[in-house]
Design a protein around this motif. Structure first.
Motif, mmCIF file in Angstrom:
data_model
loop_
_atom_site.group_PDB
_atom_site.id
_atom_site.type_symbol
_atom_site.label_atom_id
_atom_site.label_comp_id
_atom_site.label_asym_id
_atom_site.label_seq_id
_atom_site.Cartn_x
_atom_site.Cartn_y
_atom_site.Cartn_z
ATOM 1 N N SER A 20 0.812 -1.219 0.000
ATOM 2 C CA SER A 20 0.000 0.000 0.000
ATOM 3 C C SER A 20 0.845 1.269 0.000
ATOM 4 O O SER A 20 0.334 2.347 -0.265
ATOM 5 C CB SER A 20 -0.955 0.006 1.199
ATOM 6 N N GLU A 21 2.137 1.151 0.271
ATOM 7 C CA GLU A 21 3.020 2.321 0.309
ATOM 8 C C GLU A 21 3.689 2.603 -1.041
ATOM 9 O O GLU A 21 4.409 3.575 -1.194
ATOM 10 C CB GLU A 21 4.116 2.120 1.358
ATOM 11 N N VAL A 22 3.467 1.743 -2.007
ATOM 12 C CA VAL A 22 4.144 1.857 -3.311
ATOM 13 C C VAL A 22 3.608 3.022 -4.122
ATOM 14 O O VAL A 22 2.409 3.311 -4.128
ATOM 15 C CB VAL A 22 3.999 0.539 -4.104
ATOM 16 N N GLU A 23 4.514 3.678 -4.817
ATOM 17 C CA GLU A 23 4.179 4.700 -5.796
ATOM 18 C C GLU A 23 4.668 4.177 -7.153
ATOM 19 O O GLU A 23 5.787 3.681 -7.260
ATOM 20 C CB GLU A 23 4.897 6.000 -5.433
ATOM 21 N N VAL A 24 3.821 4.269 -8.171
ATOM 22 C CA VAL A 24 4.202 3.846 -9.517
ATOM 23 C C VAL A 24 4.841 5.045 -10.217
ATOM 24 O O VAL A 24 4.314 6.154 -10.170
ATOM 25 C CB VAL A 24 2.973 3.340 -10.305
ATOM 26 N N VAL A 25 5.976 4.803 -10.865
ATOM 27 C CA VAL A 25 6.699 5.869 -11.553
ATOM 28 C C VAL A 25 6.849 5.511 -13.026
ATOM 29 O O VAL A 25 7.300 4.416 -13.357
ATOM 30 C CB VAL A 25 8.098 6.103 -10.936
ATOM 31 N N HIS A 26 6.444 6.424 -13.896
ATOM 32 C CA HIS A 26 6.719 6.316 -15.322
ATOM 33 C C HIS A 26 7.809 7.339 -15.600
ATOM 34 O O HIS A 26 7.670 8.509 -15.217
ATOM 35 C CB HIS A 26 5.481 6.628 -16.159
ATOM 36 N N GLY A 27 8.890 6.914 -16.225
ATOM 37 C CA GLY A 27 9.998 7.837 -16.453
ATOM 38 C C GLY A 27 10.885 7.402 -17.600
ATOM 39 O O GLY A 27 10.823 6.270 -18.062
ATOM 40 N N TRP A 28 11.691 8.334 -18.040
ATOM 41 C CA TRP A 28 12.694 8.051 -19.069
ATOM 42 C C TRP A 28 13.969 7.579 -18.380
ATOM 43 O O TRP A 28 14.425 8.201 -17.424
ATOM 44 C CB TRP A 28 13.007 9.310 -19.863
ATOM 45 N N ILE A 29 14.541 6.461 -18.856
ATOM 46 C CA ILE A 29 15.837 5.997 -18.372
ATOM 47 C C ILE A 29 16.792 5.945 -19.563
ATOM 48 O O ILE A 29 16.363 5.841 -20.712
ATOM 49 C CB ILE A 29 15.759 4.618 -17.678
ATOM 50 N N PHE A 30 18.082 6.039 -19.281
ATOM 51 C CA PHE A 30 19.092 5.959 -20.330
ATOM 52 C C PHE A 30 19.641 4.544 -20.335
ATOM 53 O O PHE A 30 20.247 4.097 -19.371
ATOM 54 C CB PHE A 30 20.207 6.982 -20.088
ATOM 55 N N LYS A 31 19.367 3.829 -21.429
ATOM 56 C CA LYS A 31 19.720 2.410 -21.519
ATOM 57 C C LYS A 31 20.156 2.104 -22.938
ATOM 58 O O LYS A 31 19.489 2.517 -23.894
ATOM 59 C CB LYS A 31 18.489 1.576 -21.131
ATOM 60 N N ASP A 32 21.259 1.396 -23.084
ATOM 61 C CA ASP A 32 21.773 1.002 -24.403
ATOM 62 C C ASP A 32 21.969 2.215 -25.324
ATOM 63 O O ASP A 32 21.581 2.195 -26.491
ATOM 64 C CB ASP A 32 20.855 -0.031 -25.069
#
Length: 118
Positions: A20-32
């Motif tokens: 119940s403490e979780v926050e969902v994050v949508h974000g840009w990551i730098f990969k490959d």
């Protein structure tokens, strides 16, 4: 990504359901060597990214390794996330302006700022 493997957005369902403490994050990551639209969950100083590991990771190290910055993220408390899943019929991303493509060769913030959506 394999058709049988869940997307990063779908992977958020399990931790959001279980904590119940979780926050969902949508974000840009730098990969490959490119920017990738991604999703993960956070609670306290931990990150849950089931696409990378079945174990939680230190938030600071995850942010450094993936070049995460708040300006490239959207956060959803778990109830808001579940509401969006129901209303939108998918797991994300929901901010189509910020997440204009699945990946970008250039910094997404610079692309948006220049008006040159790829």
């Amino acid at each position: 990504m394999s058709r049988n493997q869940p997307s990063a957005y779908e992977y958020c369902l399990e931790p959001a359901s279980e904590n119940s403490e979780v926050e969902v994050v949508h974000g840009w990551i730098f990969k490959d060597d490119k920017w990738v639209a991604h999703a993960w969950c956070e609670f306290a100083d931990r990150v849950i990214d089931l696409g990378q590991s079945t174990h939680s990771m230190d938030k600071f190290n995850y942010y450094v390794a993936n070049k995460v910055k708040e300006e490239r993220c959207r956060r959803y408390p778990r109830i808001e996330f579940f509401t969006l899943v129901g209303d939108e019929g998918h797991f994300g991303p929901y901010d189509k302006e910020l997440f204009f493509a699945p990946e970008s060769e250039n910094d997404p913030l610079e692309v948006i700022e220049s008006g040159g959506v790829e």
